[in-house]
Design an enzyme around this catalytic site. Structure first.
Site, short mmCIF file in Angstrom:
data_model
loop_
_atom_site.label_atom_id
_atom_site.label_comp_id
_atom_site.label_asym_id
_atom_site.label_seq_id
_atom_site.Cartn_x
_atom_site.Cartn_y
_atom_site.Cartn_z
N ARG A 100 -58.91 0.03 -7.37
CA ARG A 100 -58.82 -0.37 -8.77
C ARG A 100 -57.39 -0.66 -9.22
O ARG A 100 -56.49 0.14 -8.99
CB ARG A 100 -59.45 0.70 -9.67
CG ARG A 100 -59.55 0.28 -11.13
CD ARG A 100 -60.31 1.30 -11.95
NE ARG A 100 -61.77 1.12 -11.82
CZ ARG A 100 -62.60 2.05 -11.40
NH1 ARG A 100 -62.14 3.22 -11.04
NH2 ARG A 100 -63.89 1.80 -11.33
N ARG A 132 -54.27 0.95 -0.67
CA ARG A 132 -53.24 0.41 -1.57
C ARG A 132 -52.01 0.10 -0.74
O ARG A 132 -51.50 0.97 -0.05
CB ARG A 132 -52.91 1.42 -2.68
CG ARG A 132 -54.07 1.75 -3.60
CD ARG A 132 -53.61 2.56 -4.81
NE ARG A 132 -54.73 3.12 -5.55
CZ ARG A 132 -55.42 2.47 -6.48
NH1 ARG A 132 -55.10 1.22 -6.77
NH2 ARG A 132 -56.43 3.05 -7.12
N TYR A 181 -44.86 10.08 -4.01
CA TYR A 181 -46.02 10.95 -3.92
C TYR A 181 -45.82 11.97 -2.80
O TYR A 181 -45.27 11.66 -1.74
CB TYR A 181 -47.29 10.15 -3.59
CG TYR A 181 -47.76 9.19 -4.66
CD1 TYR A 181 -47.02 8.95 -5.81
CD2 TYR A 181 -48.96 8.51 -4.50
CE1 TYR A 181 -47.46 8.06 -6.78
CE2 TYR A 181 -49.41 7.62 -5.47
CZ TYR A 181 -48.65 7.40 -6.60
OH TYR A 181 -49.09 6.51 -7.55
N HIS A 209 -61.82 4.84 1.53
CA HIS A 209 -60.64 5.49 0.97
C HIS A 209 -59.87 6.26 2.04
O HIS A 209 -58.84 6.87 1.75
CB HIS A 209 -61.08 6.44 -0.16
CG HIS A 209 -59.98 6.96 -1.01
ND1 HIS A 209 -59.57 8.27 -0.98
CD2 HIS A 209 -59.18 6.34 -1.91
CE1 HIS A 209 -58.58 8.45 -1.83
NE2 HIS A 209 -58.32 7.30 -2.40
#
Length: 831
Positions: free
Chosen positions: A424, A394, A487, A454
């Site tokens: 997604r 991302r 985050y 990932h």
């Protein structure tokens, strides 16, 4: 006489013992309890009022994604004659959908009630959302004029009748629906207006100074609805929103052999807009006949229709934060926080040289991402850097990282980017960046079929003479400048030759599509990650069985992998203490007598999103791994993930300290009970409240200030030593010169700001090695002295060679100015 089927069933039972469901729970129900925990923050009066409203919006956003992905996928499975059974709850897909739908009404009622309560309180403070049933004459005049001037020319009202079929309602889009009374003998008709996404949804209304009033675009249209359908008269009215199944093409299947994968993903994104509806949300009041017409057109059951009396899609909340009057900021918002400099990194020196000397550990969002971004930017213009390789999952829309990769490619570096297009809801952004990177000359590759990439890894390779050195950068979260401020994640920056060799092999295997590589230091899914976890748990089980102290610590987003859950239960039965911080889903229930009595699970939901994954084994945590992977089957078996060891003693001590602080949290932490529900952590008598995120914020500020003071004192000391040396030199050369007065050494900084670096654990780091494991050949490291010039953060205006050509002249000029300054200080003369 038993039949053949009964014989087969009996044989299957002998081969595979029945699962124990006494200490596990359903994944979907666990997730709903997590989202309910997020909504708890909206009820927490210690949280500033507008921040509470943001948590209401986050709850809705989470629920939307859950319905699109999880419930959408289960709904498809529920159509099968032979449905798969969940291995944590023994429920079929249709049973799981039923259970989810049974939980929804209570959640939505709670969500609606807290939204109304918070909005009412904001209204009294001067942040006012206008409703059409309470508009003042001045507000109504403004709304009418705004509609006529800006909205009416854009909208396209539709009348649905036998000659005009029901349209495709786009996933997540807002529509105004109403029943219409015609002038003919026809039955009542249906009217639809799509709320234009191209217009600002928040419309500011003139209001007194020091206040802020606004109305939503859909309410502007509702207030003027009578003029939208000509001779047809609206009988009722409501806002509707369809949530469709978005669980499509999870593994990249269906790509034509000769097709560009980017084009395939573009087709998939268009398909998502018109997949099968999952739920219909209605805000307002519709007649039964009108609602039935819409529901039948969407092929939805009654239980799939949710009604409420608040706005749908609360994403607009974040847009009005900047409009809040300044005098209300302290009362309504969190105190602004700026990620602090890492105290172990001097941003005025080459990041590369500092990482070569010692491993560095960044901890977002408490510490800034700048050292990583500066290092990549520095490499883009470093003539010794020959290649940059990175995986991206991302990416921020405005990405300084990607711009540096483009600069590196344009400067002749070999740049390889594995861009995962199947992230997604970020697919479109990743497609656009992939195209830009490729146009700039980067080699762009995509994940292997059936396995999302990932992992978060970057490697920079340098040639120094005949030797190669590698810097490897590994993270628990995305290389994303935006989320790094929201985050909680770790990033390890290391020059360890063994990790560097593994990382080099990892990128080589990715480019060849080989997912079964052997690594000495890294645990790489889909083959090597779960065995690493199992070996760590087995080691602690063996310790406990012989009477030695044994402990395991996990920090995860979710725990759903049945094999890992069963191994944790086995460890608990053996006497191993298992402490876990799990933000979201936990399919394991702790505290079940005889099964998970030694397992303790807590969750922390607060200002920042807990996102780091940590696996630690041993009472002294002699094995600590950080990772991009949760303990979910999709991560351990169906994705490319990386777990990496923390070998440096100082970095290991930092992780140990940070996790210890989170285990002390008694404000935002919740404990998971044996029935699968979350309850507040109990405080002992006279125990003070401890909010780990706030404590980590304070620590970041304190450590940054102490490091800045220390560096300032060091610079002052070096400058004074240089002056003293010059004075002594002058005194020897010219005895008649007057000696300068003695210079006092600067006093050490006192107080909390001078806090020392965390004490290093006296524990030897351990690595779980696969068997067999090839032993990598260490590469020679050439450590250069730190450059005199600071690493530039902005793009150089000239070519690298031009900079090198003029560097010696600049140095001579700088030394001349220093000499002139010293002469003036000593003699008092300027000439």
């Amino acid at each position: 006489m038993p039949s053949k089927i009964e014989k087969k069933q009996a044989a299957a039972k002998l081969r595979k013992p029945p699962r124990d469901f006494s200490y596990t729970q359903n994944r979907e129900l666990s997730w709903l309890r997590f989202d309910n925990r997020v909504l708890d923050e909206a009820f927490d009066e210690s949280v500033p009022l507008f921040e509470r409203l943001k948590f209401v919006s986050i709850f809705e956003s989470n629920l939307d994604e859950f319905l699109m992905v999880r419930v959408g996928g289960l709904s498809d499975l529920a159509e099968l004659k032979k449905q798969p059974v969940d291995n944590k709850s023994n429920m079929t897909a249709s049973e799981q959908v039923d259970a989810v739908m049974a939980e929804m009404p209570g959640l939505l009622t709670r969500w609606e009630s807290i939204f109304k309560s918070i909005e009412g309180k904001l209204d009294t403070l001067g942040v006012h959302r206008a409703r059409i049933d309470s508009l003042t004459p001045e507000e109504r005049t403004f709304v009418t004029r705004y509609f006529q001037a800006y909205v009416s020319p854009v909208i396209s009202p539709l009348v649905i009748d036998p000659r005009h079929p029901f349209p495709n309602l786009r996933n997540g889009a807002l529509y105004l629906a109403c029943g219409l009374d015609g002038v003919t003998d026809e039955e009542s008709l249906l009217g639809l207006i799509e709320i234009p996404a191209s217009m600002n949804r928040v419309v500011e209304i003139p209001s007194p100074t020091g206040t802020y009033s606004y109305i939503l675009l859909e309410d502007v249209i509702l207030a003027c609805l009578d003029s939208c359908f000509g001779s047809y008269k609206p009988l009722d009215r409501a806002l509707i929103r369809v949530t469709r199944n978005a669980d499509i093409d999870p593994d990249g299947e269906g790509v034509e052999e000769e097709e560009d994968y980017r084009q395939h993903m573009k087709r998939i994104l268009k398909k998502r807009l018109r997949l099968q509806p999952v739920v219909l949300a209605v805000s307002g009041s519709l007649e039964k006949a009108t609602l039935k017409t819409i529901r039948k057109a969407l092929e939805l059951s009654r239980r799939s229709v949710f009604t409420c009396d608040i706005p749908l899609n609360l994403g607009y909340v974040f847009g009005i934060e900047g409009k809040i009057p300044e005098h209300l900021h302290n009362e309504l918002l969190f105190t602004p926080f700026k990620p602090q400099p890492n105290p172990t990194i001097d941003m005025s020196r080459s990041i590369r040289e500092q990482v070569l000397r010692h491993d560095k550990l960044l901890f977002y969002p408490y510490e800034a991402m700048n050292p990583f971004l500066d290092l990549v930017h520095e490499a883009a213009y470093d003539p010794e850097c020959i290649s940059l390789r990175i995986t991206l999952y991302r990416v921020a829309k405005q990405s300084r990282l990607c711009e540096s990769l483009i600069d590196a490619a344009e400067n002749g570096k070999e740049v390889t980017v594995l861009m995962e297009l199947r992230a997604r809801f970020d697919e479109q952004n990743n497609i656009e960046w992939a195209e830009r990177l490729e146009e700039a000359g980067c080699t762009v590759i995509y994940g292997s079929e059936g396995f999302k990439c990932h992992s978060k890894i970057c490697q920079l390779t340098y040639r120094e003479g005949m030797a190669l050195t590698r810097l490897t950068l590994l993270g628990t979260g995305n290389f994303n400048e935006k989320t790094a401020k929201l985050y909680s994640d770790f990033m390890l920056m290391t020059a360890h030759p063994g990790i560097g060799e593994d990382a080099n092999l990892f990128f080589r295997n990715l480019s060849l599509g080989n997912l079964r590589g052997d690594y000495r230091f890294l645990g790489v899914a889909p083959v090597g990650l779960k065995p690493l976890i199992m070996r760590g748990l087995d080691r602690e089980i063996q310790r406990a069985l012989v009477g030695e102290p044994a402990r395991v610590f996990f920090k995860l987003n979710s725990l759903t992998d049945r094999e890992v859950i069963d191994k944790i239960a086995e460890a608990s039965c053996a006497g191993v203490r298992v402490d876990m911080i799990i933000r979201g889903i936990s399919c394991l229930k702790p505290g079940v007598p005889g099964k998970t009595e030694n397992v303790h699970v807590r969750s922390i939901v607060g200002r920042f999103l807990e996102h780091a994954r940590v696996y630690a084994f041993g009472v002294d945590s002699d094995m600590i791994y950080l990772s991009s992977a949760d303990m979910m089957t999709r991560n351990t078996e169906h994705r490319v993930e990386i777990a990496f060891p923390v070998l440096d003693p100082t970095c290991r001590a930092l992780v140990h300290e940070y996790m210890g602080m989170q285990l002390r949290d008694n404000v935002k932490a919740r404990s998971l009970t044996s029935d699968g529900t979350w309850v507040p952590v109990e405080r002992k008598e006279n125990e003070k409240p401890f909010n780990s995120q706030e404590a980590l914020l304070e620590r970041a500020y304190r450590n940054a200030e102490a490091a800045a003071q220390q560096r300032a004192q060091e610079k002052e000391r070096v400058a004074e030593e240089a002056i003293q040396a010059e004075v002594e030199h002058r005194a020897v050369a010219k005895p008649e010169a007057v000696a300068a007065p003695p210079v006092n050494e600067p006093e050490a900084a006192a107080g909390p700001a001078a806090e020392k670096a965390p004490e290093v654990q006296k524990v030897q780091a351990t690595v779980i090695e696969p068997k067999p494991a090839p032993v990598p050949r260490p590469e020679p490291q050439v450590t250069k002295p730190a450059p005199e010039l600071n690493a530039r953060r902005d793009k150089p205006t000239g070519k690298t060679k031009a900079i090198e050509r003029h560097r010696s002249g600049r140095v001579r000029m700088g030394l001349g100015l220093i000499g002139l300054g010293l002469k003036t200080l000593i003699t008092g003369k300027t000439k």
